[in-house]
Design a protein around this motif. Structure first.
Motif, PDB file in Angstrom:
ATOM      1  N   ALA A  33       1.108  -1.548   0.380  1.00  0.00           N
ATOM      2  CA  ALA A  33       0.212   0.023   0.418  1.00  0.00           C
ATOM      3  C   ALA A  33       0.450   1.595  -0.150  1.00  0.00           C
ATOM      4  CB  ALA A  33      -0.950  -0.241   1.334  1.00  0.00           C
ATOM      5  N   ALA A  34       2.346   1.338   0.279  1.00  0.00           N
ATOM      6  CA  ALA A  34       3.204   2.726   0.341  1.00  0.00           C
ATOM      7  C   ALA A  34       3.382   2.754  -0.983  1.00  0.00           C
ATOM      8  CB  ALA A  34       4.058   2.293   1.012  1.00  0.00           C
ATOM      9  N   PHE A  35       3.190   1.622  -2.003  1.00  0.00           N
ATOM     10  CA  PHE A  35       3.244   1.649  -3.195  1.00  0.00           C
ATOM     11  C   PHE A  35       2.108   2.562  -4.656  1.00  0.00           C
ATOM     12  CE2 PHE A  35       6.798  -0.483  -1.848  1.00  0.00           C
ATOM     13  CZ  PHE A  35       7.489   0.758  -1.901  1.00  0.00           C
ATOM     14  N   ASP A  36       2.059   3.889  -4.662  1.00  0.00           N
ATOM     15  CA  ASP A  36       1.693   3.912  -6.190  1.00  0.00           C
ATOM     16  C   ASP A  36       1.325   2.704  -7.560  1.00  0.00           C
ATOM     17  OD1 ASP A  36      -1.044   5.372  -7.928  1.00  0.00           O
ATOM     18  OD2 ASP A  36       0.006   7.198  -7.230  1.00  0.00           O
ATOM     19  N   LEU A  37       1.232   1.622  -7.452  1.00  0.00           N
ATOM     20  CA  LEU A  37       1.571   0.758  -8.715  1.00  0.00           C
ATOM     21  C   LEU A  37      -0.557   0.993  -9.980  1.00  0.00           C
ATOM     22  CD1 LEU A  37       2.254  -2.359  -6.735  1.00  0.00           C
ATOM     23  CD2 LEU A  37       4.049  -1.376  -8.815  1.00  0.00           C
ATOM     24  N   PRO A  38       0.122   1.329 -10.909  1.00  0.00           N
ATOM     25  CA  PRO A  38      -1.202   0.951 -11.608  1.00  0.00           C
ATOM     26  C   PRO A  38      -2.237  -0.445 -11.833  1.00  0.00           C
ATOM     27  CG  PRO A  38       1.389   1.655 -12.600  1.00  0.00           C
ATOM     28  CD  PRO A  38       1.909   1.141 -11.522  1.00  0.00           C
ATOM     29  N   GLU A  39      -3.303  -0.180 -11.398  1.00  0.00           N
ATOM     30  CA  GLU A  39      -4.119  -1.282 -11.670  1.00  0.00           C
ATOM     31  C   GLU A  39      -4.069  -2.412 -12.454  1.00  0.00           C
ATOM     32  OE1 GLU A  39      -6.604  -1.021  -8.835  1.00  0.00           O
ATOM     33  OE2 GLU A  39      -7.183  -3.077  -9.638  1.00  0.00           O
ATOM     34  N   LEU A  52       6.896   4.554  -7.753  1.00  0.00           N
ATOM     35  CA  LEU A  52       7.163   5.775  -6.831  1.00  0.00           C
ATOM     36  C   LEU A  52       5.733   5.252  -5.993  1.00  0.00           C
ATOM     37  CD1 LEU A  52       6.053   8.750  -6.969  1.00  0.00           C
ATOM     38  CD2 LEU A  52       4.443   8.263  -7.783  1.00  0.00           C
ATOM     39  N   PRO A  53       7.046   4.813  -4.948  1.00  0.00           N
ATOM     40  CA  PRO A  53       5.957   5.009  -3.368  1.00  0.00           C
ATOM     41  C   PRO A  53       5.177   6.362  -2.831  1.00  0.00           C
ATOM     42  CG  PRO A  53       8.489   5.598  -3.191  1.00  0.00           C
ATOM     43  CD  PRO A  53       7.998   5.788  -4.896  1.00  0.00           C
ATOM     44  N   ARG A  54       4.337   6.222  -1.647  1.00  0.00           N
ATOM     45  CA  ARG A  54       3.155   7.520  -1.946  1.00  0.00           C
ATOM     46  C   ARG A  54       4.152   8.073  -1.429  1.00  0.00           C
ATOM     47  NH1 ARG A  54      -1.425   5.482  -4.098  1.00  0.00           N
ATOM     48  NH2 ARG A  54      -2.064   3.079  -4.184  1.00  0.00           N
ATOM     49  N   ALA A  55       4.931   8.400  -0.726  1.00  0.00           N
ATOM     50  CA  ALA A  55       5.722   8.960   0.362  1.00  0.00           C
ATOM     51  C   ALA A  55       6.304  10.158  -0.574  1.00  0.00           C
ATOM     52  CB  ALA A  55       6.172   8.607   1.386  1.00  0.00           C
ATOM     53  N   ALA A  56       6.548   9.256  -2.107  1.00  0.00           N
ATOM     54  CA  ALA A  56       7.629  10.457  -2.235  1.00  0.00           C
ATOM     55  C   ALA A  56       7.092  11.370  -3.225  1.00  0.00           C
ATOM     56  CB  ALA A  56       8.719   9.891  -3.505  1.00  0.00           C
ATOM     57  N   TRP A 308      11.365   2.421   4.471  1.00  0.00           N
ATOM     58  CA  TRP A 308      12.160   0.855   4.722  1.00  0.00           C
ATOM     59  C   TRP A 308      12.449   0.759   5.917  1.00  0.00           C
ATOM     60  CZ3 TRP A 308      14.289  -2.521   1.556  1.00  0.00           C
ATOM     61  CH2 TRP A 308      13.731  -2.740   0.239  1.00  0.00           C
ATOM     62  N   ALA A 309      11.709   1.821   6.641  1.00  0.00           N
ATOM     63  CA  ALA A 309      12.116   2.240   7.862  1.00  0.00           C
ATOM     64  C   ALA A 309      11.741   0.973   8.569  1.00  0.00           C
ATOM     65  CB  ALA A 309      12.055   3.311   8.802  1.00  0.00           C
TER      66      ALA A 309
END
Ligand SMILES: *Cc1c(COP(=O)(O)O)cnc(C)c1O
Length: 430
Positions: A33-39, A52-56, A308-309
C-alpha cells in the motif's frame, strides 16, 4: 551470508488460490500500500527502476510548493537542505550494514565509483608497484568504462584486468591495487560472497570497492563487517528513489579523513561559505560531496527510504527467495519445451533478487518475447544479447503476481504472439 532454509522449489502451490493463501500469510504484505502501482500491472522491473512510493509524491509536492516556492533560499537552512545528503546517507547506511556517518548520497553511481576507485588507490603505500584494477567480466559496463577511463588518465601506470566472476577471489595477487566488483550481477543475478572476496583482496594487500547497485534494498548486507574500503550504489533501483535518483558512496570510517577526494568541489570543503581560494577537505564522509546537492531528487529518495524504516531484512530476503524460487519453478514447468534456460544460480547463497532466462534464437532472441509480455501487462526487461530479466521486490510483489506473470508468458509462447512485427522493433532503452 547464510542461505535461509527455503524449499519452495519443491513446494509448488497447486493453483492460484494457494498463492493467494501465501500472500494472506505474508508479513510484508502491508508494504504494498506504500506504492502507487498502476492497477492490474505486474511490475517485475523494480531492479531497474523502482515504482513510485506514495510518500515520495507527497514529499516532492511539499518540497516544491513550500520549501522551494515559499521558503526560497532560506530553505537551505530552515528546511535542512544543506544536510540532506548526509541524512539520506544515514538511512542508506542502515540498509547496507554501515555505521551512521559513513555514507553520503549524491551524484550518479558512475561518478561515485570514480571517487571510490581513486580513494581506494590513494590508500596504497607509495611508491606502489601495484598496477592492476581487478574486476570480473560480469560487471556492469559503466563500472568497467569508469575504470578504463581512470587507467587511461594514469598514463599507463594502471590497467584494468577482468576475469570470470568465479575466478575473482582467486585472481587477486601482488600486482592488484584494487578489486572492484559488483556484488549482484545485473545480468544473471549471481551474487558474490562479499566477505570472502573482500578477505581475498585484503590477504593480497589490495583494497576492495563494492558496487551495491543490485544489492541495496535487495539483500541483507553487512558492509562494515567485510572491512571493504569503499562502496557505491544506486538510488533508483531497489531503493525506489525515482528516475536518475542520487546514488551513494561509502568510505570506511577510519579511512575517511585519509583519502583525498578525487573531485574536490566546494560542497566537500571544510567551510564552503568561507569562500577561501584554497581547497581544504571537510572531515568525514562529507568530503566526498562535490557540488550543490539535487534537493528535489534527494527529497524523493529520502521519502522513498522512509518506507524501509520498519522492514525486516531477513523477512525481505525470505520472501525474495520464495518469489524467485516460485517463478523459476513455474517457468520450468509451464514453459518447458520453448528452450528458455535459467542463467541465475539456483543456490540461494549465490542469488540476488532476480531471475534471468536466456532465450534461444528461435524465440527471436528474447527481445520480442519481452515486448509481448509488457504488452500483456507484465513488465520485466531484456538485456542483450538474449536475456529475459525479472526482478523480485518483496515490498510490493505477491505470489499471485508471480503466478499470473508465468501464465501470461506461457500463453505468449504457446500462441507465438511475440512474433508480431510490432514486438520486434527495438526501442532506445531496453
Ligand atoms: C544501475 C547500475 C549503475 C548505474 O550507474 P549510473 O551512473 O547511476 O547510471 C552502475 N553500476 C551498476 C552495477 C548498476 O547496476
Amino acid at each position: 551470508m547464510n542461505a535461509p532454509d527455503l524449499s519452495c522449489a519443491t513446494d509448488l502451490p497447486a493453483d492460484r488460490s494457494a498463492c493467494a493463501a501465501r500472500d494472506a500469510a505474508d508479513p510484508l504484505a502491508r508494504f504494498r500500500a506504500a506504492f502507487d502501482l498502476p492497477e492490474g500491472l505486474i511490475y517485475l522491473d523494480g531492479n531497474s527502476l523502482g515504482p513510485l512510493p506514495r510518500a515520495a509524491a507527497t514529499r516532492i509536492e511539499a518540497v516544491v510548493r513550500q520549501e522551494w516556492g515559499a521558503g526560497l533560499i532560506r530553505s537551505w537552512n530552515d528546511a535542512g537542505w544543506i544536510d540532506l545528503p548526509g541524512r539520506v546517507g544515514d538511512r542508506i547506511a542502515g540498509l547496507i550494514g554501515a555505521a551512521p556517518g559513513s555514507v553520503t548520497a549524491g551524484d550518479s553511481t558512475s561518478i561515485n565509483l570514480y571517487k571510490a576507485l581513486n580513494a581506494a588507490l590513494s590508500l596504497m603505500p607509495q611508491p606502489t608497484g601495484r598496477s592492476v584494477i581487478l574486476s570480473d567480466t560480469g560487471n556492469f559496463p559503466t563500472d568497467l568504462y569508469v575504470a578504463q577511463g581512470l587507467c587511461a588518465a594514469s598514463g599507463g601506470r594502471l590497467h584494468l584486468r577482468t576475469v570470470a566472476p568465479e575466478a575473482l577471489a582467486g585472481s587477486v595477487d601482488g600486482d592488484t591495487a584494487v578489486v572492484m566488483a559488483t556484488h549482484v550481477d545485473f545480468r544473471t543475478g549471481r551474487m558474490h560472497d562479499m566477505q570472502a572476496v573482500t578477505r581475498a583482496a585484503h590477504a593480497a594487500g589490495a583494497a576492495m570497492v563494492w558496487d551495491l547497485a543490485h544489492s541495496a534494498g535487495a539483500v541483507p548486507l553487512d558492509l562494515a563487517a567485510s572491512g571493504a574500503e569503499c562502496a557505491v550504489g544506486c538510488g533508483y533501483k531497489y531503493l525506489n528513489g525515482g528516475p536518475g535518483a542520487p546514488a551513494f558512496i561509502y568510505v570506511r570510517p577510519d579511512l575517511q579523513d585519509r583519502v583525498p577526494p578525487a573531485l574536490s568541489g566546494w560542497m566537500g570543503h571544510a567551510a564552503p561559505f568561507d569562500f577561501t581560494p584554497d581547497y581544504r577537505p571537510a572531515a568525514g564522509i562529507r568530503r566526498q560531496q562535490v557540488g550543490t546537492p539535487p534537493i528535489l531528487s534527494l527529497s524523493a529518495l529520502d521519502a522513498a527510504l522512509e518506507v524501509w524504516a520498519d522492514v525486516d531484512m531477513a523477512a525481505l530476503r525470505r520472501k525474495s527467495l520464495a518469489l524467485s524460487d516460485l517463478f523459476i519453478a513455474l517457468v520450468e514447468r509451464d514453459c518447458a519445451g520453448f528452450g528458455l534456460r535459467l542463467v541465475t544460480p539456483r543456490d540461494h547463497g549465490q542469488r540476488g533478487s532476480q531471475a534471468s532466462f536466456a532465450c534461444p534464437a528461435d524465440l527471436g532472441g528474447g527481445y520480442p518475447v519481452m515486448q509481448a509480455l509488457i504488452d500483456a501487462g507484465v513488465i520485466g526487461d531484456f538485456r542483450a544479447p538474449d536475456l529475459l530479466r525479472f526482478g523480485f521486490t518483496p515490498l510490493y510483489l505477491r505470489h499471485v503476481d508471480v503466478w499470473d506473470a508465468v501464465d501470461r508468458l506461457r500463453q505468449i509462447l504457446e500462441t507465438r504472439r511475440w512474433d508480431d512485427p510490432r514486438f520486434h522493433a527495438r526501442a532506445a532503452v531496453t
